[in-house]
Every structure is written in C-alpha cells, then in structure tokens.
Design an enzyme around this catalytic site. Structure first.
Site, PDB file in Angstrom:
ATOM      1  N   ARG A 114       0.809  -1.235   0.000  1.00 42.01           N
ATOM      2  CA  ARG A 114       0.000   0.000   0.000  1.00 42.01           C
ATOM      3  C   ARG A 114       0.838   1.279   0.000  1.00 42.01           C
ATOM      4  NH1 ARG A 114      -3.545  -2.874   3.465  1.00 42.01           N
ATOM      5  NH2 ARG A 114      -5.258  -3.668   2.211  1.00 42.01           N
ATOM      6  N   LYS A 136       3.021  11.641 -11.835  1.00 44.37           N
ATOM      7  CA  LYS A 136       2.293  10.572 -12.533  1.00 44.37           C
ATOM      8  C   LYS A 136       3.175   9.341 -12.625  1.00 44.37           C
ATOM      9  CE  LYS A 136      -0.756  13.069 -15.741  1.00 44.37           C
ATOM     10  NZ  LYS A 136      -0.982  13.354 -17.159  1.00 44.37           N
ATOM     11  N   GLU A 178      10.339  17.977 -25.678  1.00 48.89           N
ATOM     12  CA  GLU A 178       9.487  18.355 -24.540  1.00 48.89           C
ATOM     13  C   GLU A 178       9.922  19.706 -23.959  1.00 48.89           C
ATOM     14  OE1 GLU A 178       6.863  16.547 -24.030  1.00 48.89           O
ATOM     15  OE2 GLU A 178       7.383  14.561 -24.830  1.00 48.89           O
ATOM     16  N   LYS A 220       7.351  23.042 -15.994  1.00 42.66           N
ATOM     17  CA  LYS A 220       6.399  21.935 -15.819  1.00 42.66           C
ATOM     18  C   LYS A 220       5.828  21.943 -14.394  1.00 42.66           C
ATOM     19  CE  LYS A 220       5.258  17.111 -16.206  1.00 42.66           C
ATOM     20  NZ  LYS A 220       5.486  15.777 -16.708  1.00 42.66           N
ATOM     21  N   GLU A 230      -4.788  17.051 -13.324  1.00 41.70           N
ATOM     22  CA  GLU A 230      -5.168  17.308 -14.722  1.00 41.70           C
ATOM     23  C   GLU A 230      -6.668  17.518 -14.926  1.00 41.70           C
ATOM     24  OE1 GLU A 230      -2.691  15.115 -17.466  1.00 41.70           O
ATOM     25  OE2 GLU A 230      -4.194  15.330 -19.033  1.00 41.70           O
ATOM     26  N   ARG A 234      -3.372  21.645 -16.484  1.00 40.62           N
ATOM     27  CA  ARG A 234      -2.296  20.692 -16.773  1.00 40.62           C
ATOM     28  C   ARG A 234      -2.400  20.128 -18.195  1.00 40.62           C
ATOM     29  NH1 ARG A 234       0.365  15.985 -12.909  1.00 40.62           N
ATOM     30  NH2 ARG A 234       1.824  15.272 -14.509  1.00 40.62           N
ATOM     31  N   ASN A 238      -0.230  18.662 -22.864  1.00 43.11           N
ATOM     32  CA  ASN A 238      -0.521  17.722 -23.959  1.00 43.11           C
ATOM     33  C   ASN A 238      -0.398  18.357 -25.335  1.00 43.11           C
ATOM     34  OD1 ASN A 238      -1.094  15.722 -22.110  1.00 43.11           O
ATOM     35  ND2 ASN A 238      -3.244  16.342 -21.933  1.00 43.11           N
ATOM     36  N   HIS A 241       0.631  16.449 -28.430  1.00 40.78           N
ATOM     37  CA  HIS A 241       0.509  15.028 -28.101  1.00 40.78           C
ATOM     38  C   HIS A 241      -0.745  14.369 -28.654  1.00 40.78           C
ATOM     39  CE1 HIS A 241       3.864  15.918 -25.514  1.00 40.78           C
ATOM     40  NE2 HIS A 241       3.938  14.671 -25.099  1.00 40.78           N
ATOM     41  N   HIS A 245       0.612  11.352 -30.276  1.00 43.12           N
ATOM     42  CA  HIS A 245       0.317   9.994 -29.798  1.00 43.12           C
ATOM     43  C   HIS A 245      -0.273   9.125 -30.899  1.00 43.12           C
ATOM     44  CE1 HIS A 245       0.292  10.825 -25.201  1.00 43.12           C
ATOM     45  NE2 HIS A 245       1.430  10.299 -25.592  1.00 43.12           N
ATOM     46  N   HIS A 259       8.945   8.770 -29.372  1.00 40.47           N
ATOM     47  CA  HIS A 259       7.951   9.680 -28.813  1.00 40.47           C
ATOM     48  C   HIS A 259       8.282  11.144 -29.163  1.00 40.47           C
ATOM     49  CE1 HIS A 259       5.016  11.163 -25.936  1.00 40.47           C
ATOM     50  NE2 HIS A 259       5.951  11.942 -25.425  1.00 40.47           N
TER      51      HIS A 259
HETATM   52  N1  LIG Z   1       5.010  10.124 -15.884  1.00 39.00           N
HETATM   53  C1  LIG Z   1       5.009  11.111 -16.750  1.00 39.00           C
HETATM   54  O1  LIG Z   1       4.518  12.206 -16.461  1.00 39.00           O
HETATM   55  C2  LIG Z   1       5.630  10.916 -18.094  1.00 39.00           C
HETATM   56  C3  LIG Z   1       5.844  12.031 -18.918  1.00 39.00           C
HETATM   57  C4  LIG Z   1       6.474  11.811 -20.146  1.00 39.00           C
HETATM   58  C5  LIG Z   1       6.859  10.528 -20.530  1.00 39.00           C
HETATM   59  N2  LIG Z   1       6.623   9.472 -19.688  1.00 39.00           N
HETATM   60  C6  LIG Z   1       7.003   8.107 -20.079  1.00 39.00           C
HETATM   61  O2  LIG Z   1       8.428   8.055 -20.202  1.00 39.00           O
HETATM   62  C7  LIG Z   1       8.767   7.003 -21.105  1.00 39.00           C
HETATM   63  C8  LIG Z   1       9.808   7.502 -22.077  1.00 39.00           C
HETATM   64  O3  LIG Z   1      10.951   7.895 -21.348  1.00 39.00           O
HETATM   65  P1  LIG Z   1      12.421   7.757 -21.970  1.00 39.00           P
HETATM   66  O4  LIG Z   1      12.449   8.408 -23.277  1.00 39.00           O
HETATM   67  O5  LIG Z   1      13.359   8.197 -20.908  1.00 39.00           O
HETATM   68  O6  LIG Z   1      12.489   6.190 -22.266  1.00 39.00           O
HETATM   69  P2  LIG Z   1      13.368   4.982 -21.684  1.00 39.00           P
HETATM   70  O7  LIG Z   1      13.304   4.899 -20.223  1.00 39.00           O
HETATM   71  O8  LIG Z   1      12.951   3.784 -22.459  1.00 39.00           O
HETATM   72  O9  LIG Z   1      14.862   5.395 -22.087  1.00 39.00           O
HETATM   73  C9  LIG Z   1      15.226   5.446 -23.450  1.00 39.00           C
HETATM   74  C10 LIG Z   1      16.421   4.525 -23.724  1.00 39.00           C
HETATM   75  O10 LIG Z   1      17.610   5.113 -23.166  1.00 39.00           O
HETATM   76  C11 LIG Z   1      18.277   4.150 -22.337  1.00 39.00           C
HETATM   77  N3  LIG Z   1      19.009   4.937 -21.333  1.00 39.00           N
HETATM   78  C12 LIG Z   1      18.537   5.473 -20.197  1.00 39.00           C
HETATM   79  N4  LIG Z   1      19.479   6.227 -19.613  1.00 39.00           N
HETATM   80  C13 LIG Z   1      20.573   6.155 -20.382  1.00 39.00           C
HETATM   81  C14 LIG Z   1      21.871   6.732 -20.313  1.00 39.00           C
HETATM   82  N5  LIG Z   1      22.198   7.589 -19.344  1.00 39.00           N
HETATM   83  N6  LIG Z   1      22.760   6.430 -21.289  1.00 39.00           N
HETATM   84  C15 LIG Z   1      22.426   5.609 -22.305  1.00 39.00           C
HETATM   85  N7  LIG Z   1      21.207   5.042 -22.447  1.00 39.00           N
HETATM   86  C16 LIG Z   1      20.300   5.320 -21.493  1.00 39.00           C
HETATM   87  C17 LIG Z   1      17.180   3.258 -21.834  1.00 39.00           C
HETATM   88  O11 LIG Z   1      17.684   2.003 -21.424  1.00 39.00           O
HETATM   89  C18 LIG Z   1      16.293   3.151 -23.072  1.00 39.00           C
HETATM   90  O12 LIG Z   1      16.826   2.196 -23.938  1.00 39.00           O
HETATM   91  C19 LIG Z   1       7.477   6.579 -21.797  1.00 39.00           C
HETATM   92  O13 LIG Z   1       7.039   5.365 -21.256  1.00 39.00           O
HETATM   93  C20 LIG Z   1       6.500   7.696 -21.430  1.00 39.00           C
HETATM   94  O14 LIG Z   1       5.159   7.239 -21.363  1.00 39.00           O
HETATM   95  C21 LIG Z   1       6.020   9.644 -18.493  1.00 39.00           C
HETATM   96 ZN   LIG Z   2       5.650  13.670 -24.311  1.00 42.45          ZN
END
Ligand SMILES: NC(=O)c1ccc[n+]([C@@H]2O[C@H](COP(=O)([O-])OP(=O)(O)OC[C@H]3O[C@@H](n4cnc5c(N)ncnc54)[C@H](O)[C@@H]3O)[C@@H](O)[C@H]2O)c1
Ligand SMILES: [Zn+2]
Length: 355
Positions: A114, A136, A178, A220, A230, A234, A238, A241, A245, A259
């Site tokens: 929990r 989030k 972003e 942000k 949201e 907030r 988007n 997006h 998306h 992305h």
């Molecule tokens: N919670 C939120 O508010 C929010 C907002 C935006 C995006 N997201 C989510 O974030 C995710 C995308 O994030 P991302 O782009 O960081 O993706 P990711 O975590 O998949 O990282 C991208 C790639 O980089 C690699 N990597 C990470 N750090 C590294 C480093 N220092 N050196 C070399 N490689 C490295 C990872 O292993 C992966 O292969 C999506 O799932 C998206 O939905 C969440």
């Molecule tokens: Zn985004």
C-alpha cells in the site's frame, strides 16, 4: 496534495543530500532497492556506486530496457523481487533510469504494501525534464499507454547531467522536444533560449545544460502544481501530443518512431491548427515550423497517405483524453500561451497533415 516531490537536487549537491538521506532515514542497507534496466545497469549504476559507495550492498532489481517492458507483468516481477529480498513498509526504491524506469518504479512504490517511499534519479533528458516530474506513475495495458497508474510523490529527485554523456543523440532530441514544448506553451523567453542552442554541444556544457534543464523543470512544475490531477490547466502539457500519440501508435507497428519525434511532428501540425482557429499568428507558426523541422527533419511526412490520415483520425477518436466523444486539443494562442479543451473539426485535422 503534498509538495515533497518538487525538491530537486543537482549533481554533487544532489549526491550529498541523497547520501545523508540514505544514512539517516533508512534503517538498513537491506531496505534500499535500486531499479535499473539493462542499459542503465551498465552505464549509470557504476556512476551512482562511485558517488555513494555503500549502495553496492543494496539490492539491485534489473529489468529489460524498452517501452515493451512497461506493463503490469513487469510490476509483478518487481514486487516478487521485493518480497524475495524481504522488503518492508520502510523500504525505499531508487529509480535509476529513463521514463520507463521512473514510471514503473514509481507505480510499484505506490502499490507495494500500500505504498513505500521512492526517489527518482532520471538518466535520460526526457526523464529529467518530463517523465520524472509531476507525480504521474504508471504502466501500459497492451497498446494503451499509461492506462494503469497512480499519482504518487517521490521523496525527491536527483538530477545528474553527467548521465547524458552516454545517451544516444536521438534520445537527446526526444527530451529537447518536450523542453521546446514547455517554452511554446508557457514561456516565450525559454523558447527563444532553446532556439539558440546547438544540439550537439549544449548538453556537453555542464552549466548551461543544467540551467536549461532546471528552467524546463520549473515550467512543468509550475503548471502541475496549479492542477496536479489534470482537471484543467495541466492539459496544456498535452500540446503536440494529440496528433503525436496517434502518430506514435500508428507507426509503432509499421515503422517505429520515437515519442519525441512524434511529438515534434504533432507540435507542427497542432501549431498549424492553432493558426487556423486559435489566434496563433502566421509569423509565430512559421517560426515554430522552421525551428521544429530543423530539430527533426520529418521522417515520415511523405508517407502519410489519405488512408493513413483516416486511420490516424480513428486513433485520435479513441484517445482516453477525449470528452463527450470529442477529440480534445491543447492549442497555442501565441508562443508562450496555450489553451486547452479545444475542439477541432476532423476536416481541419486532416488538412493539417497536408501542410
Ligand atoms: N510520468 C510522466 O509524467 C511521463 C511524462 C512523459 C513521458 N513518460 C514516459 O516516459 C517514457 C519515455 O521515457 P524515456 O524516453 O526516458 O524512455 P526509456 O526509459 O525507455 O529510455 C530510453 C532509452 O535510453 C536508455 N538509457 C537510459 N538512460 C541512459 C543513459 N544515461 N545512457 C544511455 N542510455 C540510457 C534506456 O535504457 C532506453 O533504452 C514513456 O514510457 C513515457 O510514457 C512519463
Ligand atoms: Zn511527451
């Protein structure tokens, strides 16, 4: 909602704060769990160990890297590992990775027994300026993005810009998209600053890099703190997006696009729509289009056929952010100002792809 998650500490100072926290707020090293993927295990964990030596004795939970792993089954595996290593309600998860790791790790922390504590150490640019900020957490349900999740607050965040040194260029671009978005929706000066940077050198200059990341985070946070769940404002985050998306989902099977690239294209199309129905000037639109197209020369524009445009519309019609069966857009009024809950006729969405 408490505002603990807003505390962000950078580089060396960050590690000092983290070290003290771990020493004084966690009763045993056995209660510390570091979540990594196989890439951050190789590139980032050794850096963390170098900074905080005693973490070598903590428990490491490693998952495969990639969006495909962001699902409930991975969460169950992580929970089983926590159980196996006798995690308690006093345990802490350190999320060391990109957005996939911070989303999954935060979600597991919110449901395990929990709710246990967690700290985010984002290692991608997108993680630093976006995914790890704003409470989030969540995972995908089959191909539906972030369908299962929670709002959950980390103890704090550590940003170490050195992690960016091993990040592939396409991932840097993804984060930059972003950051540019933050400028477009809420801060024209930040947009101007981002416009002037040289992508290939900026993220190697520690001070400048840190300042830009910090400013982007503040934009942000300011938005999120006014509307954490949201309900209204907030939604401006988007921008880009709705179409982004749809492109991401559609091209996921055909020809995977990142992305950040999808969102960059989405921002160009949605700026055009903003120009048609939301007062954005043609002058601003041209500036946005020119900057974003330079950042990301459009890899798929030539391939979007009429048939594909109709399929993209279908995807948008099923977006979970829709209200009363209407596709909802966040549209620019000018650079630095954005409206939300805008309804756009399908004909105009279609036309945006042709510009
Ligand atoms: N919670 C939120 O508010 C929010 C907002 C935006 C995006 N997201 C989510 O974030 C995710 C995308 O994030 P991302 O782009 O960081 O993706 P990711 O975590 O998949 O990282 C991208 C790639 O980089 C690699 N990597 C990470 N750090 C590294 C480093 N220092 N050196 C070399 N490689 C490295 C990872 O292993 C992966 O292969 C999506 O799932 C998206 O939905 C969440
Ligand atoms: Zn985004």
């Amino acid at each position: 909602m408490k505002k603990r998650g807003e505390f962000i500490h950078f580089n060396e100072e960050g590690y000092d704060i983290l070290k003290n926290y771990l020493l004084y707020k966690i009763d045993s090293i056995k209660n510390i769990f570091i979540l990594v993927d196989d890439v951050t295990y190789t590139h980032c964990l050794p850096i963390l160990f170098k900074k905080i030596d005693f973490l070598k004795k903590s428990n490491i939970i490693k998952i495969k890297s990639g969006e495909k792993e962001k699902n409930i089954y991975t969460c169950i595996q992580i929970c089983k590992n926590l159980e196996k290593f006798k995690a308690t309600r006093k345990s802490l998860i350190l999320n060391l990775g990109g957005g996939v790791i911070t989303d999954i790790g935060g979600f597991v922390a919110s449901i395990f027994k929990r709710g246990i504590r967690f700290i985010n150490i984002p290692t991608t640019l997108l993680g630093m300026v976006d995914a790890a900020i704003g409470y989030k957490t969540g995972v995908n349900l089959d191909s539906i993005k972030n369908e299962i999740g929670s709002f959950y607050i980390p103890e704090f965040l550590i940003i170490d810009t050195h992690f960016l040194k091993t990040l592939p260029n396409k991932e840097i671009l993804s984060g930059m998209a972003e950051m540019l978005k933050h400028g477009l929706i809420a801060d024209s000066n930040f947009w101007k600053k981002m416009n002037q940077i040289q992508t290939d050198t900026i993220f190697k200059n520690e001070n400048e890099c840190r300042n830009l990341i910090h400013q982007s985070i503040l934009i942000k946070q300011k938005i999120v703190n006014q509307d954490p769940k949201e309900k209204g404002l907030r939604k401006i985050l988007n921008f880009g997006h709705t179409i982004g998306h749809a492109l991401e989902s559609y091209f996921m099977d055909v020809n995977k696009i990142l992305h950040g690239i999808a969102v960059t294209m989405g921002m160009i199309y949605e700026s055009w729509i903003s120009c048609k129905i939301n007062d954005l000037s043609i002058y601003d639109y041209k500036e946005i289009k020119s900057t974003l197209s330079t950042l990301c020369p459009n890899p798929i524009q030539d391939k979007i056929s009429d048939l594909e445009i109709n399929k993209l519309l279908l995807i948008m019609e099923h977006d979970k952010k829709n209200e009363k069966n209407k596709i909802q857009f966040s549209l620019l009024k000018k650079i630095g100002k954005c409206s939300y809950n805008c309804q756009v006729p399908s004909s105009l969405i279609k036309e945006s792809f042709l510009n």
